[in-house]
Design a protein around this motif. Structure first.
Motif, mmCIF file in Angstrom:
data_model
loop_
_atom_site.group_PDB
_atom_site.id
_atom_site.type_symbol
_atom_site.label_atom_id
_atom_site.label_comp_id
_atom_site.label_asym_id
_atom_site.label_seq_id
_atom_site.Cartn_x
_atom_site.Cartn_y
_atom_site.Cartn_z
ATOM 1 N N LEU A 17 36.230 39.141 28.263
ATOM 2 C CA LEU A 17 35.305 38.112 28.728
ATOM 3 C C LEU A 17 35.811 37.536 30.046
ATOM 4 N N GLY A 18 34.914 36.886 30.773
ATOM 5 C CA GLY A 18 35.334 36.235 31.998
ATOM 6 C C GLY A 18 34.150 35.810 32.829
ATOM 7 N N ALA A 19 34.421 34.961 33.808
ATOM 8 C CA ALA A 19 33.389 34.565 34.753
ATOM 9 C C ALA A 19 33.036 35.761 35.637
ATOM 10 N N PRO A 20 31.905 35.709 36.328
ATOM 11 C CA PRO A 20 31.557 36.794 37.247
ATOM 12 C C PRO A 20 32.669 37.055 38.267
ATOM 13 N N ASN A 21 32.969 38.318 38.480
ATOM 14 C CA ASN A 21 33.948 38.758 39.472
ATOM 15 C C ASN A 21 35.389 38.368 39.137
#
Length: 303
Positions: A17-21
């Motif tokens: 998972l993660g924020a965009p970019n």
């Protein structure tokens, strides 16, 4: 097909998972050891859950590279965010990938709150450490671990490979006992059609990211196999407005030819055989409202 249930085999799902970019796709490729997820400088490149398969000793890791989680505005945004959270719910281990340069930004905080709200524990992976001074990294790690949702912390650079081997070994040790789900030499569960479409879309992003907005998609219309082992792939690049069509085509068709050549080379490298790639551009204003396109990406149209 799965292998037999050999003694000592372990296999499980790891959601990234993660924020965009944040570097999820780059990390997926680094863990697998091959390019199975497209990477561009543009945010929200990944639109679907892409599964990569890595093997370390007796353990098989099924890596789920999810779309970046952010505040959704459009139907496609909502579908991508829902796919990312589903990947987390189905996983044996959840990793939160954080761009160390951006730190605990709004998108990352939203994910942390979502993990806390669902009672999900995660592994914190601080990425891009080659671009941040160590005191700032240590401060970021301390602040994020104070959130109370992380069991372990890794500092890596998915781009250079620094720390990736340690993370892979850790994840392999965390996999539950059970038979492998895929053959040892399989790198992804994506159908070849989707792999081809993704590689074309990557080149559209890389070569036109300054001129073309996010209103584009790629769909493989046909796949023809030949006796010599080669394949002919015909794909269409969808844009939303007539004015975007000449941008993709370029002067005398030079841009679409360049996109096709680069995508074909990547596809041949991945498949290990010759590919004839034919591209065309089609204007379809409402492509984001086509349920069949969402199904093809493994996304829920009704979310």
């Amino acid at each position: 097909m799965p292998t037999g249930n050999s003694p000592g085999e372990r296999c499980g799902f790891v959601a990234l998972l993660g924020a965009p970019n944040a570097g999820k796709s780059t990390l997926t490729n680094a863990l697998v050891g091959a390019k199975i997820s497209i990477v561009t400088p543009k945010v929200q490149t990944t639109r679907m859950r892409i599964v990569g398969i890595a093997v370390l000793g007796s353990a098989q890791l099924v890596l789920v590279d999810t779309p970046g989680i952010f505040a959704p505005r459009r139907r496609l945004d909502r579908a991508m965010v829902a796919a990312a959270w589903k990947g987390a719910r189905d996983a044996d281990v959840v990793c939160l990938i954080v761009d160390s340069k951006r730190g605990l930004d709004d998108d990352t905080r939203r994910i942390v709150e979502g993990l806390r709200g669902s009672g999900t524990k995660a592994v914190l992976v601080l990425n891009k450490i080659d671009e941040v001074r160590k005191p700032l990294l240590l401060d970021l790690a301390a602040r994020m671990n104070a959130e109370g949702v992380f069991t372990d912390t890794f500092m890596i650079s998915a781009l250079t490979g620094d720390g990736v081997a340690d993370l892979r070994a850790f994840l392999a040790a965390r996999m539950p006992s059970g038979p492998w789900l895929y053959p040892e030499d399989q790198l992804s569960d994506l159908p070849q059609r989707l792999l081809a479409a993704e590689l074309v879309r990557e080149q559209v992003f890389l070569q036109l990211h300054q001129e073309l907005p996010y209103g584009s998609a790629v769909e493989v219309e046909s796949w023809e196999e030949f006796a010599d082992g080669s394949a002919k792939v015909t794909a269409v690049i969808y844009v939303q407005r007539e004015g975007q069509r000449p941008i993709v085509l370029g002067r005398n068709g030079s841009r679409i030819k360049s996109i096709g050549v680069a995508a074909r080379k990547e596809l041949e490298l991945l498949l290990g055989r010759r590919v004839h790639l034919m591209l065309r551009v089609k204007v379809q204003e409402d492509w984001q409202e086509r349920p069949e396109l969402y199904r093809g990406l493994g996304l829920d149209f009704e979310v």
